[in-house]
Write a protein that holds these residues in place. Structure first.
Motif, short mmCIF file in Angstrom:
data_model
loop_
_atom_site.label_atom_id
_atom_site.label_comp_id
_atom_site.label_asym_id
_atom_site.label_seq_id
_atom_site.Cartn_x
_atom_site.Cartn_y
_atom_site.Cartn_z
N ASN A 139 154.93 24.70 64.80
CA ASN A 139 154.40 23.39 65.15
C ASN A 139 155.53 22.46 65.53
OD1 ASN A 139 155.62 22.62 62.79
ND2 ASN A 139 153.73 22.17 61.68
N ALA A 140 155.24 21.19 65.75
CA ALA A 140 156.26 20.24 66.21
C ALA A 140 157.34 20.02 65.17
CB ALA A 140 155.59 18.92 66.58
N ASN A 141 157.02 20.26 63.90
CA ASN A 141 158.00 20.06 62.83
C ASN A 141 158.78 21.33 62.50
OD1 ASN A 141 157.22 17.34 62.47
ND2 ASN A 141 155.43 18.01 61.29
N GLY A 142 158.56 22.39 63.23
CA GLY A 142 159.29 23.63 63.01
C GLY A 142 158.65 24.53 61.98
N LYS A 143 157.40 24.25 61.61
CA LYS A 143 156.71 25.08 60.63
C LYS A 143 156.12 26.29 61.35
CE LYS A 143 152.89 25.07 57.33
NZ LYS A 143 151.78 24.27 56.76
N LEU A 144 156.32 27.49 60.78
CA LEU A 144 155.82 28.73 61.39
C LEU A 144 154.31 28.77 61.26
CD1 LEU A 144 156.46 31.47 62.70
CD2 LEU A 144 156.60 32.43 60.38
N LEU A 145 153.62 28.88 62.42
CA LEU A 145 152.16 28.93 62.43
C LEU A 145 151.64 30.34 62.69
CD1 LEU A 145 151.39 25.70 64.54
CD2 LEU A 145 151.46 25.94 62.04
N PHE A 146 152.45 31.12 63.47
CA PHE A 146 151.97 32.46 63.83
C PHE A 146 153.18 33.33 64.17
CE2 PHE A 146 150.85 35.55 67.11
CZ PHE A 146 149.78 36.22 66.51
N GLN A 147 153.02 34.62 63.83
CA GLN A 147 154.02 35.60 64.24
C GLN A 147 153.34 36.92 64.53
OE1 GLN A 147 156.92 36.61 61.26
NE2 GLN A 147 155.47 36.38 59.57
N SER A 148 153.87 37.64 65.49
CA SER A 148 153.26 38.93 65.87
C SER A 148 153.48 39.95 64.77
CB SER A 148 153.88 39.42 67.19
OG SER A 148 155.28 39.56 67.05
N ASP A 149 152.66 41.00 64.79
CA ASP A 149 152.72 42.00 63.73
C ASP A 149 154.07 42.71 63.66
OD1 ASP A 149 150.15 41.38 63.07
OD2 ASP A 149 149.25 43.01 64.25
N ASP A 183 143.08 39.04 73.01
CA ASP A 183 143.56 40.29 73.63
C ASP A 183 145.04 40.19 74.04
OD1 ASP A 183 141.07 41.37 73.35
OD2 ASP A 183 140.40 40.84 75.38
N GLU A 184 145.48 38.97 74.32
CA GLU A 184 146.87 38.75 74.71
C GLU A 184 147.83 39.16 73.60
OE1 GLU A 184 149.71 37.68 77.50
OE2 GLU A 184 147.54 37.49 77.81
N PHE A 185 147.38 39.09 72.37
CA PHE A 185 148.24 39.35 71.21
C PHE A 185 148.02 40.74 70.62
CE2 PHE A 185 147.45 34.83 71.56
CZ PHE A 185 148.72 34.30 71.56
N LYS A 186 147.16 41.53 71.25
CA LYS A 186 146.92 42.89 70.75
C LYS A 186 147.66 43.96 71.56
CE LYS A 186 142.31 41.83 68.90
NZ LYS A 186 140.86 42.14 68.97
N GLU A 187 148.49 43.50 72.51
CA GLU A 187 149.28 44.46 73.29
C GLU A 187 150.26 45.20 72.38
OE1 GLU A 187 151.19 42.49 76.48
OE2 GLU A 187 149.32 41.82 77.43
N THR A 188 150.52 46.45 72.73
CA THR A 188 151.37 47.31 71.88
C THR A 188 152.75 46.70 71.66
OG1 THR A 188 150.22 49.24 72.78
CG2 THR A 188 152.30 49.64 71.62
N THR A 226 157.03 41.55 64.18
CA THR A 226 158.09 40.77 63.52
C THR A 226 158.08 40.97 62.02
OG1 THR A 226 156.66 38.82 63.36
CG2 THR A 226 158.07 39.00 65.33
N LYS A 227 156.92 41.36 61.46
CA LYS A 227 156.80 41.59 60.01
C LYS A 227 157.44 42.93 59.61
CE LYS A 227 152.40 39.10 60.13
NZ LYS A 227 150.94 39.20 59.94
N LYS A 228 157.73 43.77 60.63
CA LYS A 228 158.27 45.10 60.34
C LYS A 228 159.80 45.15 60.38
CE LYS A 228 154.15 47.30 62.31
NZ LYS A 228 153.64 48.23 63.32
N ILE A 229 160.42 44.05 60.74
CA ILE A 229 161.90 44.00 60.80
C ILE A 229 162.40 42.92 59.85
CG2 ILE A 229 162.08 44.88 63.15
CD1 ILE A 229 162.34 42.04 64.13
N THR A 230 163.58 43.12 59.37
CA THR A 230 164.16 42.18 58.42
C THR A 230 165.29 41.38 59.08
OG1 THR A 230 165.72 43.86 57.64
CG2 THR A 230 163.62 43.66 56.47
N LYS A 231 165.66 40.31 58.45
CA LYS A 231 166.76 39.45 58.90
C LYS A 231 166.55 38.93 60.32
CE LYS A 231 170.22 41.73 56.00
NZ LYS A 231 171.53 42.39 55.96
N TYR A 232 165.26 38.74 60.65
CA TYR A 232 164.97 38.17 61.96
C TYR A 232 164.55 36.71 61.75
CZ TYR A 232 162.61 37.12 66.36
OH TYR A 232 162.23 36.52 67.52
#
Length: 465
Positions: free
Chosen positions: A93-103, A72-77, A105-111
């Motif tokens: 993760n500890a090596n800088g690999k992207l594990l998760f991003q909010s929805d 529920d923490e990640f479903k906020e508007t 962030t997928k709607k904007i570019t060059k971020y």
């Protein structure tokens, strides 16, 4: 002479005070803007830190995987849509690999923000420009109990709201700046004028003190221990010393003149007796004649000094009345020359001493003769205008330079252009002004174009109606 509205010193002080107020105003507003920007940034950082703490508690790291405890923490508007105040979330993760991003962030570019190397207490903050919009990005290190790095949470939000507030403040200051400039000018003017008011009051009081009323003192109320009080005391002490010296000089001049007058009068009588004798050679006669002229000159100087020495005495001029028309008629006989012309009306009367005013006429006419070429016209006119007697002596001589006209009535002053043309002592015009002033009149000098001078005496006429 009229006082200027703003003197040089007043203008300079107003300018300095105005500049000081402007500088203080600009520095204050710049400080306010920077401080407000800093506080708003701190507020954003605090908010981001708070959200990062909540997010870190809602997930667990297992090697290169991520487990979310509270979805529920990640479903906020604000984490799903690009709202007015969104949060852009990324988890590494500890090596800088992207594990998760909010929805959202997928709607904007060059971020794509580079992860920082320096953290303070597991947190770091930086600014990032996203398509012209400034983002504030917060980073949180997630560690285990052994302080081993498990992952990094990145959370960003727009700074537009806080920046808009700071910009609104700056816009308001720029809009109201002309008003403050005008207000600072008014404040500077009244502050400086009020500051100089006591000094101007002392100046006015000091100007009222002259040789004729040297006994007057400054009565301005001021604390004896402050600057104005000390100035008043210093000036009053100065006037005390001046009064003593002036009285000493006047007393000496009066006594010396009286002591000189008696032997000079006797000397004149004896010389006049010798001039009537016929048993002298021409050479002896010329010498005696020169002695007579010099004795007359000395008597005239002593008489002038006697009158000037009594400048501060109460004058009895107003008690006497004489016929100026008759006096002018007698003077015209003394100066019976074709180029010296007299024009005056009948039955013109003045209050004053006739013998004193005769000296006035003689000084002005003889000056006109002295500084005019031979046989150049000299005109003496007298008439009544608006209950005042107007007497003018006009010549076509060498004239008086404009810059020296205000000084010619000073005692012992001689015009620079006249120094080589006269053997006078600079007392004649001072005597003229002294006598005319005692008769409640005034004397001025004007240029007589194209050359020469015009002395104008204005005196109250005596009306017998």
């Amino acid at each position: 002479m009229n006082k200027p509205l703003l003197t040089y010193t007043t203008k300079r002080n107003i300018l300095w005070l105005f500049i000081s107020l402007i500088v203080i105003y600009l520095v204050f507003n710049l400080f306010t803007y920077l401080e407000l920007s800093y506080l708003l940034e701190e507020s954003i950082d605090t908010h981001l830190k708070h959200e990062l703490e909540h997010i870190s508690l809602a997930m667990d790291f297992y090697n290169d995987s991520l487990s979310i405890r509270n979805t529920d923490e990640f479903k906020e508007t604000d984490l799903v849509e690009v709202t007015q105040s969104p949060f852009f979330l990324k988890v590494y993760n500890a090596n800088g690999k992207l594990l998760f991003q909010s929805d959202n962030t997928k709607k904007i570019t060059k971020y794509n923000v580079i992860l920082p190397n320096d953290f303070q207490n597991n947190y770091a903050f930086k600014d990032f420009d996203l398509n012209g919009e400034e983002l504030r990005v917060g980073f949180c290190k997630v560690t285990d109990n052994a302080n081993k790095l498990l992952g990094i949470i990145e959370l960003a939000t727009f700074k537009s709201s806080s920046k808009s507030l700071a910009n609104s403040l700056m816009l308001f200051n720029l809009t109201t700046f002309p008003f403050f400039v005008l207000m600072f000018i008014v404040i500077s003017y009244f502050f400086v004028k009020s500051s100089f008011a006591p000094i101007n009051r002392i100046i006015d009081l000091a100007n009222e003190i002259s040789a004729s009323n040297i006994s007057k003192r400054l009565t301005y109320e001021a604390d004896d221990n402050d600057e104005l009080g000390k100035l008043k005391t210093t000036l009053n002490n100065l006037f005390e010393r001046l009064e003593f010296q002036i009285n000493q000089i006047a007393h000496f001049s009066d006594n010396a003149s009286h002591q000189l007058m008696t032997p000079l009068t006797s000397l004149k009588s004896e010389i006049e007796f010798l001039l009537k004798q016929n048993d002298f050679t021409q050479l002896h006669y010329e010498s005696i004649k020169i002695l007579h002229e010099q004795t007359e000159r000395m008597i005239k100087i002593v008489r002038t000094m006697l009158i000037l020495a009594k400048e501060s005495d109460t004058c009895d001029c107003v008690k006497n009345i004489f016929n100026l028309s008759k006096l002018l008629e007698e003077v015209s006989k003394l100066y019976n020359q074709p180029h010296i012309k007299f024009k005056f009306g009948k039955n013109i009367f003045l209050r004053g001493r006739e013998d004193y005013f005769l000296m006035v006429l003689q000084n002005l006419i003889e000056n006109a003769i002295k500084y005019s070429a031979e046989n150049e016209e000299i005109l003496i006119e007298c008439n009544i205008e608006n209950q005042n007697v107007m007497l003018t002596v006009t010549d076509n001589g060498i004239g008086i330079p404009e810059q020296e006209r205000g000084k010619i009535f000073e005692r012992f002053y001689r015009v620079s252009t006249h120094e080589n043309n006269s053997k006078g002592f600079g007392l004649g015009l001072s005597l003229v002004k002294n006598i005319v002033s005692k008769m409640n009149g005034q004397v001025t000098v004007e240029p007589n174009y194209p050359k020469g001078s015009k002395f104008i005496i204005k005196l109250p006429a005596v009306n017998f109606e």
